[in-house]
Motif scaffolding. Structure first.
Motif, PDB file in Angstrom:
ATOM      1  N   ASP A  87       1.135   9.259  -6.134  1.00  0.00           N
ATOM      2  CA  ASP A  87       1.628  10.636  -5.957  1.00  0.00           C
ATOM      3  C   ASP A  87       2.526  11.055  -7.118  1.00  0.00           C
ATOM      4  N   GLN A 120       0.834  -1.207   0.000  1.00  0.00           N
ATOM      5  CA  GLN A 120       0.000   0.000   0.000  1.00  0.00           C
ATOM      6  C   GLN A 120       0.871   1.260   0.000  1.00  0.00           C
ATOM      7  N   ASP A 121       1.968   1.239   0.761  1.00  0.00           N
ATOM      8  CA  ASP A 121       2.884   2.385   0.776  1.00  0.00           C
ATOM      9  C   ASP A 121       3.440   2.660  -0.621  1.00  0.00           C
ATOM     10  N   ASP A 170       0.750   4.175  -2.843  1.00  0.00           N
ATOM     11  CA  ASP A 170       0.594   5.602  -2.534  1.00  0.00           C
ATOM     12  C   ASP A 170       1.691   6.435  -3.194  1.00  0.00           C
TER      13      ASP A 170
END
Length: 149
Positions: A24, A16-17, A20
């Protein structure tokens, strides 16, 4: 919390990191392209936009891979105990620990290094459907399944 739940949770957070970060980066590129389109013209401008577009395509491809990995992790019920190796199993052999899920970077929990492998990886195909006591060879090394969770 069981080791299996910790492994599953740590991989879900890591994926998930990364998702993200890629989202971005894609957003930033989109904004840059829009800003560049407002104030430039000519060959340099076209080249810059083409380069941004290529970079965005690469990032979108990586994001797609990460979303697929997250989907696999989301299918796994870490509370389920396995008697035979299947998707979501944590397997301890005489030489290493494996998490059968998706090809992901190794992690360490409580001093134990865990390698995440896809069920279709050569190593995983040697253990899928087997249970404690099964032995197999990879690259001339002999492995024995000692534990399946």
């Amino acid at each position: 919390m069981s080791l299996k739940k910790q492994i599953h949770q740590q991989y879900k957070i890591a994926v998930q990191d990364k998702i993200d970060v890629f989202q971005d980066m894609i957003s930033a590129l989109t904004i840059d392209a829009q800003n560049d389109a407002k104030g430039s013209a000519g060959d340099k401008h076209e080249t810059a936009l083409a380069m941004m577009h290529l970079e965005q395509e690469k990032l979108n491809y990586k994001l797609k891979e990460l979303l697929e990995q997250r989907a696999v992790l989301d299918k796994i019920d870490s509370a389920r105990e396995h008697k035979v190796v299947a998707l979501g199993s944590v397997v301890k052999t005489n030489q290493l620990w494996l998490f059968v899920a998706s090809a992901l970077p190794k992690i360490t929990i409580d001093g134990i290094t865990i390698f995440a492998v896809s069920p279709s990886a050569p190593l995983a195909t040697q253990i899928m459907g087997h249970q404690v006591g099964h032995t197999f060879d990879i690259n001339g090394k002999k492995y024995t399944i000692e534990r399946v969770e």
